[in-house]
Scaffold this active site. Structure first.
Site, PDB file in Angstrom:
ATOM      1  N   LYS A 102      -3.089  -2.573  -7.654  1.00 54.10           N
ATOM      2  CA  LYS A 102      -3.418  -2.726  -8.985  1.00 54.10           C
ATOM      3  C   LYS A 102      -2.891  -3.998  -9.225  1.00 54.10           C
ATOM      4  O   LYS A 102      -1.766  -4.686  -9.100  1.00 54.10           O
ATOM      5  CB  LYS A 102      -2.731  -1.810  -9.924  1.00 54.10           C
ATOM      6  CG  LYS A 102      -3.360  -1.854 -11.478  1.00 54.10           C
ATOM      7  CD  LYS A 102      -4.460  -0.918 -11.590  1.00 54.10           C
ATOM      8  CE  LYS A 102      -5.005  -1.468 -12.853  1.00 54.10           C
ATOM      9  NZ  LYS A 102      -5.784  -2.588 -13.075  1.00 54.10           N
TER      10      LYS A 102
ATOM     11  N   HIS B  12       1.042  -1.263   0.099  1.00 50.12           N
ATOM     12  CA  HIS B  12      -0.200  -0.245  -0.040  1.00 50.12           C
ATOM     13  C   HIS B  12       0.851   1.252  -0.124  1.00 50.12           C
ATOM     14  O   HIS B  12       0.405   2.149   0.257  1.00 50.12           O
ATOM     15  CB  HIS B  12      -0.899  -0.021   1.147  1.00 50.12           C
ATOM     16  CG  HIS B  12      -2.019  -0.980   1.210  1.00 50.12           C
ATOM     17  ND1 HIS B  12      -1.999  -2.100   2.278  1.00 50.12           N
ATOM     18  CD2 HIS B  12      -2.924  -1.346   0.358  1.00 50.12           C
ATOM     19  CE1 HIS B  12      -3.059  -2.882   1.717  1.00 50.12           C
ATOM     20  NE2 HIS B  12      -3.543  -2.346   0.767  1.00 50.12           N
ATOM     21  N   HIS B  13       2.078   1.120  -0.413  1.00 50.02           N
ATOM     22  CA  HIS B  13       2.896   2.160  -0.408  1.00 50.02           C
ATOM     23  C   HIS B  13       2.341   3.298  -1.337  1.00 50.02           C
ATOM     24  O   HIS B  13       2.564   4.545  -1.356  1.00 50.02           O
ATOM     25  CB  HIS B  13       4.347   1.961  -0.828  1.00 50.02           C
ATOM     26  CG  HIS B  13       4.485   1.578  -2.264  1.00 50.02           C
ATOM     27  ND1 HIS B  13       4.196   0.339  -2.690  1.00 50.02           N
ATOM     28  CD2 HIS B  13       5.105   2.323  -3.144  1.00 50.02           C
ATOM     29  CE1 HIS B  13       4.550   0.615  -3.970  1.00 50.02           C
ATOM     30  NE2 HIS B  13       5.169   1.331  -4.478  1.00 50.02           N
TER      31      HIS B  13
ATOM     32  N   LYS C 269      -3.124  -8.772  -6.481  1.00 51.44           N
ATOM     33  CA  LYS C 269      -3.464  -9.900  -7.623  1.00 51.44           C
ATOM     34  C   LYS C 269      -4.961 -10.463  -6.983  1.00 51.44           C
ATOM     35  O   LYS C 269      -5.041 -10.860  -5.592  1.00 51.44           O
ATOM     36  CB  LYS C 269      -2.422 -10.832  -7.701  1.00 51.44           C
ATOM     37  CG  LYS C 269      -2.654 -11.564  -9.049  1.00 51.44           C
ATOM     38  CD  LYS C 269      -2.090 -10.738 -10.201  1.00 51.44           C
ATOM     39  CE  LYS C 269      -1.876 -11.306 -11.615  1.00 51.44           C
ATOM     40  NZ  LYS C 269      -1.097 -10.773 -12.171  1.00 51.44           N
TER      41      LYS C 269
ATOM     42  N   LYS D  81       6.907  -4.451 -10.567  1.00 51.24           N
ATOM     43  CA  LYS D  81       6.556  -3.990 -11.820  1.00 51.24           C
ATOM     44  C   LYS D  81       5.969  -2.621 -12.017  1.00 51.24           C
ATOM     45  O   LYS D  81       6.624  -2.005 -12.895  1.00 51.24           O
ATOM     46  CB  LYS D  81       5.491  -4.991 -12.250  1.00 51.24           C
ATOM     47  CG  LYS D  81       5.091  -5.129 -13.772  1.00 51.24           C
ATOM     48  CD  LYS D  81       3.929  -6.035 -14.185  1.00 51.24           C
ATOM     49  CE  LYS D  81       3.976  -7.427 -13.762  1.00 51.24           C
ATOM     50  NZ  LYS D  81       2.932  -8.253 -14.526  1.00 51.24           N
TER      51      LYS D  81
ATOM     52  N   SER E  12      -3.173  -0.079 -18.462  1.00 44.72           N
ATOM     53  CA  SER E  12      -4.181  -0.005 -17.384  1.00 44.72           C
ATOM     54  C   SER E  12      -4.169   1.433 -16.537  1.00 44.72           C
ATOM     55  O   SER E  12      -5.299   1.934 -16.403  1.00 44.72           O
ATOM     56  CB  SER E  12      -3.979  -1.276 -16.301  1.00 44.72           C
ATOM     57  OG  SER E  12      -4.728  -2.306 -16.911  1.00 44.72           O
TER      58      SER E  12
ATOM     59  N   ASP F 106       7.384   3.220 -13.355  1.00 42.51           N
ATOM     60  CA  ASP F 106       6.810   4.486 -12.712  1.00 42.51           C
ATOM     61  C   ASP F 106       5.274   4.329 -13.246  1.00 42.51           C
ATOM     62  O   ASP F 106       4.910   5.373 -13.467  1.00 42.51           O
ATOM     63  CB  ASP F 106       7.549   5.450 -13.338  1.00 42.51           C
ATOM     64  CG  ASP F 106       8.965   5.748 -12.857  1.00 42.51           C
ATOM     65  OD1 ASP F 106       8.991   5.279 -11.550  1.00 42.51           O
ATOM     66  OD2 ASP F 106       9.864   5.952 -13.530  1.00 42.51           O
TER      67      ASP F 106
HETATM   68  N1  GLU Z   1      -2.606  -9.168 -15.246  1.00 41.43           N
HETATM   69  C1  GLU Z   1      -1.531  -8.041 -15.841  1.00 41.43           C
HETATM   70  C2  GLU Z   1      -0.183  -8.210 -15.289  1.00 41.43           C
HETATM   71  O1  GLU Z   1       0.211  -9.129 -14.551  1.00 41.43           O
HETATM   72  C3  GLU Z   1      -2.231  -6.669 -15.759  1.00 41.43           C
HETATM   73  C4  GLU Z   1      -2.277  -5.861 -14.696  1.00 41.43           C
HETATM   74  C5  GLU Z   1      -3.160  -4.810 -14.790  1.00 41.43           C
HETATM   75  O2  GLU Z   1      -3.430  -4.121 -15.826  1.00 41.43           O
HETATM   76  O3  GLU Z   1      -3.487  -4.293 -13.575  1.00 41.43           O
HETATM   77  O4  GLU Z   1       0.537  -7.202 -15.317  1.00 41.43           O
END
Ligand code: GLU
Length: 468
Positions: free
Chosen positions: A69, A63-64, A105, A93, A360, A98
């Site tokens: 996402k 949660h930084h 997940k 990632k 995204s 950035d």
């Molecule tokens: N599931 C994708 C990933 O592993 C996309 C995640 C996203 O767009 O939030 O990067």
């Protein structure tokens, strides 16, 4: 056959990189841990009236930055360890490219082929309801997206369920990877594969990196093998072949095929749709074992399926000079060491497949801005370009044809802007991790990518008040 715990593998990479950072062990431990893990079971009514219990997870790793996402995976192999590992990978990632999100997940333990469309819709809506009830979804909280086994259709169901339950002006931003009509952004479907191509192109344009593996620069003319023709594998292969690379091998669930002269990807996709298999396609040779395409002589191997594919058990048989990790976690730590010892260039997942979350992020921004990219500038830009072209015509003898005018005076639309933002991100991030690699005199992009992520996340934690 060795068995690998995925989260442990991610943490091995983390620990290797952490020694090159300045953070104390408390901060490092905080970065590594999954902050919240939600495990849920719920009943679903099958089409025949039976009730079945379905198991799901949502893990918020860090949660930084908020929202967190990450995609939602539907697979019979989903479990808590896998979801935690994938959530952690999302944090790293996002740091590397950035994107201002923490990592998360989700997973539902089902094999999609065992369910009808209406059953999948009931599962998705009920899972979403469970996320809403416990505060695990929302435009500023946690924003799901597609992953293995899910796509735009499921994201549409998630948004619709959220909207029914919540009176939220920004509801569209609660999930990404949606159909365009429901607030999706143009270019999201192909984004991960497109990013994989941009990342490989960047590596292939890097003189030092190509010299280290004894190859000329450029994508054109290089041979490649892909594992998995899902959304990511297909799009990565599509952009690679369009750039002049040659697809010489494919591995899929049903087996491996090979053609040293290269195969036509679109025809192969049609063939598979028609016949349900890649085996027997247009003069290709079938290899003995399912994953044998891995071991072919080629310049680039693109694993684009699931985790733990290139391991201590098989890495010594892989001949590819470049390993381009389109999947999440396809290489285990021991597999990595074996391939590095041989001198392979590994373009790590945490960088290479980040294109999905980058786009995204663009979709989420579009949703909270409530306006399509290019809507206010496209026509204005076009008329400015036309004026400039008119001046050029006046001061020279050059008259532009209609076709020239149309292409030179083209104002950027949503797809152009998204694609250009993705390209910029993949180029800049490669340069950033290559710099970190040189700074620490490493020969390894994975460790460099982790160092870059830990530095960014650690700095946030240092600045954060830790409340008693
Ligand atoms: N599931 C994708 C990933 O592993 C996309 C995640 C996203 O767009 O939030 O990067």
């Amino acid at each position: 056959m060795s068995t690998y715990k995925f989260y442990e593998q991610v943490n091995l990479n983390f620990d290797k990189a952490a020694q090159y950072t300045r953070f104390d062990k408390g901060i490092l431990a905080q970065i590594k841990m999954c902050n919240t893990v939600y495990h849920v079971t719920f009943p679903v009514r099958r089409d025949n009236g039976d009730i079945e219990v379905v198991e799901g997870w949502r893990v918020e790793h860090s949660h930084h930055k908020t929202p967190t996402k990450g995609g939602i995976r539907y697979s019979h192999k989903v479990d808590e360890d896998e979801t935690m590992a994938l959530a952690a990978l999302m944090s790293y990632k996002c740091g590397i490219v950035d994107v201002p999100f923490g990592g998360a997940k989700g997973g539902v333990k089902i094999s999609t082929r065992d369910y009808s469309e209406s059953e999948l819709e009931r599962i998705t809506r009920r899972y979403t309801y469970e996320l809403i009830k416990k505060g695990f979804i929302g435009p500023g909280i946690d924003v799901p997206a597609p992953d293995y086994g899910t796509g735009a259709r499921e994201m549409g169901w998630i948004l619709d369920t959220y909207r029914q339950m919540k009176d939220d002006l920004n509801a569209e931003a609660c999930v990404t990877g949606k159909p365009i009509q429901q607030g999706g952004v143009r270019g999201r479907t192909e984004a991960t594969g497109r990013g994989v191509y941009f990342g490989i192109r960047e590596a292939c344009n890097n003189k030092e990196d190509m010299k280290s593996v004894g190859l000329d620069t450029g994508v054109e003319g290089k041979t490649f093998v892909v594992q998995g023709l899902g959304n990511v594998g297909y799009h990565a292969a599509k952009y690679m072949t369009e750039a002049g690379a040659k697809l010489v091998g494919v591995a899929e669930i049903e087996g491996s095929i090979y053609d040293e002269n290269g195969m036509d990807l679109e025809k192969l996709m049609e063939y598979r749709k028609d016949k349900g298999t890649i085996i027997g396609f247009d003069g290709t040779k079938e290899l003995d074992n399912r994953d044998d395409a891995f071991y072919l002589e080629c310049d680039i191997l693109i694993p684009a399926a699931l985790e733990s594919q290139l391991t201590g058990d098989n890495a010594d048989k892989i001949k590819a000079k470049i390993i381009a990790e389109a999947a999440n976690g396809p290489t285990t730590a021991d597999g990595h060491d074996i391939m590095k010892k041989r001198g392979a260039l590994i373009i790590p997942d945490t960088y290479l497949n980040a294109g999905g979350v980058v786009v995204s992020y663009f979709e989420w921004l579009k949703n909270i801005q409530h306006v399509r990219y290019g809507r206010m500038s496209k026509r204005f830009d076009e008329s400015s370009y036309k004026k400039i072209l008119g001046v050029i015509e006046n001061i020279s003898d050059r008259k532009f044809t209609e076709a020239e005018l149309e292409s030179l005076a083209h104002g950027a639309d949503e797809y152009d802007l998204v694609d250009s933002g993705l390209e910029e991100t993949m180029i800049t991030s490669y340069q950033q991790i290559a710099e970190v690699r040189n700074e620490h005199k490493l020969d390894d992009l994975r460790t460099a990518a982790y160092i870059s992520a830990i530095n960014k996340i650690g700095t946030m934690y240092e600045q954060m008040g830790i409340f008693p």
